[in-house]
Design a protein around this motif. Structure first.
Motif, mmCIF file in Angstrom:
data_model
loop_
_atom_site.group_PDB
_atom_site.id
_atom_site.type_symbol
_atom_site.label_atom_id
_atom_site.label_comp_id
_atom_site.label_asym_id
_atom_site.label_seq_id
_atom_site.Cartn_x
_atom_site.Cartn_y
_atom_site.Cartn_z
ATOM 1 N N ASP A 101 0.424 -1.212 0.000
ATOM 2 C CA ASP A 101 0.051 0.296 -0.027
ATOM 3 C C ASP A 101 0.692 1.496 0.187
ATOM 4 O O ASP A 101 1.606 1.372 0.802
ATOM 5 N N ASN A 102 1.015 2.078 -1.395
ATOM 6 C CA ASN A 102 1.865 3.016 -1.243
ATOM 7 C C ASN A 102 0.986 4.549 -1.021
ATOM 8 O O ASN A 102 1.431 5.153 -1.448
ATOM 9 N N GLY A 103 -0.355 3.992 -0.797
ATOM 10 C CA GLY A 103 -1.804 5.254 -0.449
ATOM 11 C C GLY A 103 -1.858 5.652 -1.712
ATOM 12 O O GLY A 103 -3.045 6.932 -1.888
ATOM 13 N N THR A 104 -1.657 5.211 -3.372
ATOM 14 C CA THR A 104 -2.144 6.768 -4.162
ATOM 15 C C THR A 104 -2.704 4.701 -4.856
ATOM 16 O O THR A 104 -3.778 4.867 -5.347
ATOM 17 N N ASP A 105 -2.284 3.822 -5.274
ATOM 18 C CA ASP A 105 -2.729 2.785 -6.212
ATOM 19 C C ASP A 105 -3.192 1.603 -5.462
ATOM 20 O O ASP A 105 -2.944 1.291 -4.808
ATOM 21 N N PRO A 106 -4.123 1.307 -6.337
ATOM 22 C CA PRO A 106 -4.411 -0.168 -5.379
ATOM 23 C C PRO A 106 -3.963 -0.988 -6.118
ATOM 24 O O PRO A 106 -3.367 -1.492 -7.079
ATOM 25 N N GLU A 107 -3.893 -2.383 -4.929
ATOM 26 C CA GLU A 107 -2.703 -3.202 -4.919
ATOM 27 C C GLU A 107 -3.396 -4.307 -6.442
ATOM 28 O O GLU A 107 -4.864 -4.696 -5.861
ATOM 29 N N ASN A 108 -2.713 -4.942 -7.353
ATOM 30 C CA ASN A 108 -3.111 -5.657 -7.530
ATOM 31 C C ASN A 108 -2.624 -6.863 -8.317
ATOM 32 O O ASN A 108 -2.547 -8.240 -9.028
ATOM 33 N N TYR A 109 -1.319 -7.766 -7.116
ATOM 34 C CA TYR A 109 0.055 -8.315 -8.039
ATOM 35 C C TYR A 109 -1.175 -9.371 -7.901
ATOM 36 O O TYR A 109 -0.035 -10.524 -8.005
ATOM 37 N N TRP A 110 -2.329 -9.652 -6.975
ATOM 38 C CA TRP A 110 -2.250 -11.553 -7.153
ATOM 39 C C TRP A 110 -2.786 -11.600 -8.748
ATOM 40 O O TRP A 110 -2.903 -12.686 -8.832
ATOM 41 N N LEU A 111 -2.811 -11.102 -9.241
ATOM 42 C CA LEU A 111 -3.059 -11.363 -11.190
ATOM 43 C C LEU A 111 -1.686 -11.711 -11.651
ATOM 44 O O LEU A 111 -2.476 -12.834 -11.981
ATOM 45 N N LEU A 112 -0.902 -11.578 -10.966
ATOM 46 C CA LEU A 112 0.289 -11.638 -11.441
ATOM 47 C C LEU A 112 0.829 -13.543 -10.912
ATOM 48 O O LEU A 112 0.442 -14.107 -12.072
ATOM 49 N N TYR A 113 0.250 -13.674 -9.917
ATOM 50 C CA TYR A 113 0.309 -15.000 -8.830
ATOM 51 C C TYR A 113 -0.286 -15.510 -9.570
ATOM 52 O O TYR A 113 0.025 -16.893 -9.716
ATOM 53 N N ASN A 114 -1.514 -15.236 -9.598
ATOM 54 C CA ASN A 114 -2.537 -16.363 -10.178
ATOM 55 C C ASN A 114 -1.764 -17.064 -11.881
ATOM 56 O O ASN A 114 -2.156 -17.799 -11.954
ATOM 57 N N ASP A 115 -1.619 -15.794 -12.242
ATOM 58 C CA ASP A 115 -1.468 -16.637 -13.693
ATOM 59 C C ASP A 115 -0.178 -16.847 -13.833
ATOM 60 O O ASP A 115 -0.218 -17.852 -14.732
ATOM 61 N N MET A 116 0.947 -16.534 -13.203
ATOM 62 C CA MET A 116 1.811 -17.162 -13.309
ATOM 63 C C MET A 116 2.096 -19.115 -12.718
ATOM 64 O O MET A 116 2.618 -19.837 -13.261
ATOM 65 N N HIS A 117 1.611 -18.848 -11.781
ATOM 66 C CA HIS A 117 0.854 -20.204 -11.066
ATOM 67 C C HIS A 117 -0.171 -21.327 -12.559
ATOM 68 O O HIS A 117 0.228 -22.209 -12.805
ATOM 69 N N ALA A 118 -1.104 -20.600 -13.208
ATOM 70 C CA ALA A 118 -1.589 -20.602 -14.337
ATOM 71 C C ALA A 118 -0.828 -21.072 -15.299
ATOM 72 O O ALA A 118 -0.765 -22.542 -16.105
ATOM 73 N N ALA A 119 0.931 -20.504 -15.941
ATOM 74 C CA ALA A 119 1.442 -21.006 -16.276
ATOM 75 C C ALA A 119 2.336 -22.243 -16.640
ATOM 76 O O ALA A 119 2.167 -22.911 -17.293
ATOM 77 N N TYR A 120 2.678 -22.585 -15.400
ATOM 78 C CA TYR A 120 3.156 -23.544 -14.662
ATOM 79 C C TYR A 120 2.790 -24.577 -15.099
ATOM 80 O O TYR A 120 3.012 -25.491 -15.574
ATOM 81 N N GLN A 121 1.508 -24.799 -13.911
ATOM 82 C CA GLN A 121 0.551 -25.519 -14.002
ATOM 83 C C GLN A 121 0.655 -26.521 -15.602
ATOM 84 O O GLN A 121 -0.062 -28.342 -15.331
ATOM 85 N N ASN A 122 0.042 -25.273 -16.260
ATOM 86 C CA ASN A 122 -0.323 -26.416 -17.497
ATOM 87 C C ASN A 122 0.585 -26.514 -18.326
ATOM 88 O O ASN A 122 0.687 -27.804 -18.951
ATOM 89 N N GLY A 123 1.913 -25.597 -18.112
ATOM 90 C CA GLY A 123 3.345 -26.456 -18.527
ATOM 91 C C GLY A 123 3.572 -27.698 -18.489
ATOM 92 O O GLY A 123 3.510 -28.795 -19.145
ATOM 93 N N LEU A 124 3.086 -28.149 -16.646
ATOM 94 C CA LEU A 124 2.977 -29.603 -16.515
ATOM 95 C C LEU A 124 2.101 -30.497 -17.440
ATOM 96 O O LEU A 124 3.009 -31.577 -17.252
ATOM 97 N N ARG A 125 1.437 -30.352 -16.942
ATOM 98 C CA ARG A 125 0.184 -30.905 -17.946
ATOM 99 C C ARG A 125 -0.065 -31.481 -19.626
ATOM 100 O O ARG A 125 0.231 -32.921 -19.682
ATOM 101 N N TRP A 126 0.868 -30.216 -19.788
ATOM 102 C CA TRP A 126 1.896 -30.340 -21.632
ATOM 103 C C TRP A 126 2.469 -31.705 -21.950
ATOM 104 O O TRP A 126 2.117 -32.734 -22.093
ATOM 105 N N LYS A 127 3.426 -31.498 -20.814
ATOM 106 C CA LYS A 127 4.656 -32.062 -20.423
ATOM 107 C C LYS A 127 4.837 -33.705 -19.995
ATOM 108 O O LYS A 127 4.691 -34.351 -20.815
ATOM 109 N N ILE A 128 3.100 -34.016 -18.943
ATOM 110 C CA ILE A 128 3.216 -34.771 -18.731
ATOM 111 C C ILE A 128 2.079 -35.762 -19.969
ATOM 112 O O ILE A 128 1.932 -37.513 -20.152
ATOM 113 N N SER A 129 0.742 -34.944 -20.789
ATOM 114 C CA SER A 129 0.130 -35.779 -20.946
ATOM 115 C C SER A 129 0.137 -35.802 -22.471
ATOM 116 O O SER A 129 -0.310 -36.144 -23.476
#
Length: 550
Positions: A101-129
């Motif tokens: 919280d910098n007093g100006t901008d609303p936090e939105n970092y969950w957008l990034l961590y959700n997408d990076m985990h989705a990319a990683y997990q989809n990559g795992l599913r592709w490599k295995i299946s």
């Protein structure tokens, strides 16, 4: 969403000393600098895939899942049940990520961590299946972010975002690095120009605070990001920077500072007096950092005589509900280096479950055969490990990439179990009972007389005897007697637990075992107890002769 790390930057510990251990321990063809250097490993080339996962890990996962084998199939089923693993996942890339919280901008970092985990997990599913829809999903997510993200900002927690999600992004991209449609050059540019400057700045300046101000996990995530970016971008300078910081960094992520006290076979973790959630998080980050280095041929796991193994055992033991020693921990924080201390270990939130333990166990036990009883006990509670979102919807549930049961578990080889039959008392077998070693005719439980004959811990041409029912425990001699002891990774233990097979001293069709550390002595029984003796007569030759049976 609430910020689980609010006010994290307001505390942190300190030691006014440099790392005393010099020179990275290197394997696999990489050379370390000479004596007196700063411990930077000089890689000749980069292995790909070569961050948390290499090609053989993908092959092992695919084979185990196709064969419906445990525990991998349980890990796979948990992966496919996780919503982030869906091939229909749509990225939500933005130009600015805000954490803190910098007093100006609303936090939105969950957008990034959700997408990076989705990319990683989809990559795992592709490599295995082999299902290319998941490969395409990973590429779609990663391309969206590299084409959009321009800045990571906020309060000081921007350093956490750049660190945690930086190493996770690089690992997700590593899985699809050579696939058609993935804009690798643009992703490399994003890592180098958006993430890395924040990673580097944190390790150099720490926002202008004392060297000891920040907790270890702040250092560790930024170290991991720099290492991962160095590997993905094939940037030797960044790779070296991360390794050098591990050995000699002034902050609490360096190996000397992150483990301030050694208590025998346990080692106190830097955040133990703070809370257990961040202690467990730190174990996960350090393990991932070490594994990425290992996959590039650099062994950091063995630093300070396997101090990290002792620290993992310490954190696991306490969170399993057992007692651990604690030494008063002093640190200095803020811009003016104010004195602080912890006098007791924190019990909050003791017993928390996070997906960090399989990787630790896979290295120290599955690779090296070391005893990790407390980590093993923890795995009994956490297996199969999940990943993004399985441990809570907020940032703490995404601090580790997870999926360790699927990704890291290895079988101990050889898998066959054997018994040692006495030559002159053929109804008796070598067995351990209450960690003493003797010959017994009636074996109960039978597992006490079963051993895995593994390549010698001190010399692979020899053999070591691992107990079938106590993983990581081996027959070893001590003052010429025998007992069952945990492998602590020391050179003394390895030598005492290694023997060389020779033709049976009483019958050449049987086998005798010569000591590696005392080549003039052999394993023999006397009054049904095992000894390490010099052999001088016919009775001794018979006592020192055995048959290996399955």
């Amino acid at each position: 969403m609430p910020n689980q790390h609010q006010n994290e930057s307001r505390r942190g510990p300190s030691f006014n000393r440099r790392n005393l251990l010099r020179g990275a321990v290197v394997a696999g063809g990489l050379a370390a600098v000479g004596a007196g250097g700063v411990g930077v490993a000089q890689a000749q080339s980069f292995n790909h895939p070569g961050q948390l996962l290499q090609a053989d890990e993908f092959d092992r996962m695919e084979s185990a899942v196709q064969a419906n084998r445990e525990p991998w199939i349980s890990g796979w089923n948990r992966l496919t049940a996780n919503s982030h693993s869906s091939s229909t996942w749509q990225p939500r890339a933005v130009e600015r990520i805000i954490r803190g919280d910098n007093g100006t901008d609303p936090e939105n970092y969950w957008l990034l961590y959700n997408d990076m985990h989705a990319a990683y997990q989809n990559g795992l599913r592709w490599k295995i299946s082999g299902d290319t829809a998941h490969r395409d999903a990973a590429i779609r997510i990663l391309n969206a972010w590299s084409g959009t993200l321009k800045e990571i900002g906020g309060w000081t927690e921007a350093s956490l975002a750049a660190g945690i999600y930086g190493y996770q992004a690089a690992n997700a991209a590593e899985i699809v690095r050579n696939e058609a449609g993935f804009d690798r050059a643009r992703f490399q540019s994003m890592l180098a120009n958006v993430f890395y400057p924040l990673n580097n700045d944190f390790l150099v300046r720490r926002h202008g605070t004392c060297d000891s101000h920040y907790w270890a996990n702040w250092d560790l995530c930024n170290m991991a990001a720099i290492l991962a970016i160095g590997i993905f971008n094939e940037d030797q300078a960044k790779f070296d920077e991360a390794i050098e910081y591990f050995w000699n960094g002034k902050g609490n992520g360096s190996i000397e500072h992150v483990i301030p006290f050694i208590h025998g076979d346990l080692a106190q973790w830097q955040e133990s007096g703070r809370d257990q959630a961040h202690s467990i998080m730190g174990i996960g980050l350090m393990a991932e950092f070490m594994e990425m280095a290992w996959n590039q041929g650099v062994d950091l796991y063995s630093a300070r005589d396997h101090a990290f193994a002792k620290a993992a055992e310490y954190v696991a033991r306490y969170n399993n509900g057992h007692s651990v020693p604690f030494t008063k921990y002093v640190w200095y924080n803020g811009h003016n280096c104010a004195y602080n201390e912890h006098t007791v270990i924190s019990d909050w939130p003791r017993g928390q479950i996070r997906p960090v333990w399989e990787l630790v166990y896979a290295h120290y036990y599955n690779r090296l055969g070391m005893a990790m009883p407390n980590v093993r006990e923890m795995i009994g509670k956490t297996r199969p490990e999940g990943g993004g979102g399985d441990y809570g919807p907020n940032s703490g549930g995404f601090d580790s990439l997870g999926w360790g049961t699927l990704a890291y578990v290895r079988e101990r080889t050889p898998t066959a179990l054997n018994r040692l039959q006495s030559y002159n008392f053929q109804d008796r077998y070598v067995r351990h009972a209450y960690y003493d070693v003797r010959l017994d005719a009636s074996i109960s439980p039978a597992a006490d007389a079963q051993f895995r004959l593994v390549p010698g811990l001190a010399d692979s041409a020899g053999v070591s005897f691992e107990a079938a029912n106590v993983p990581g425990y081996y027959l070893r001699h001590y003052s010429y007697d025998f007992r069952l002891d945990p492998n602590n990774g020391s050179s003394v233990f390895k030598a005492d637990a290694t023997f060389h097979r020779v033709a049976g001293l009483a019958d050449g069709s049987w086998t005798s075992f010569r000591s590696h550390s005392h080549p003039d002595r052999y394993i023999r029984h006397s009054d049904y107890l095992l000894k390490l003796d010099q052999i001088s007569d016919a009775t001794g030759r018979a006592d020192a002769t055995y048959r290996i049976t399955s």
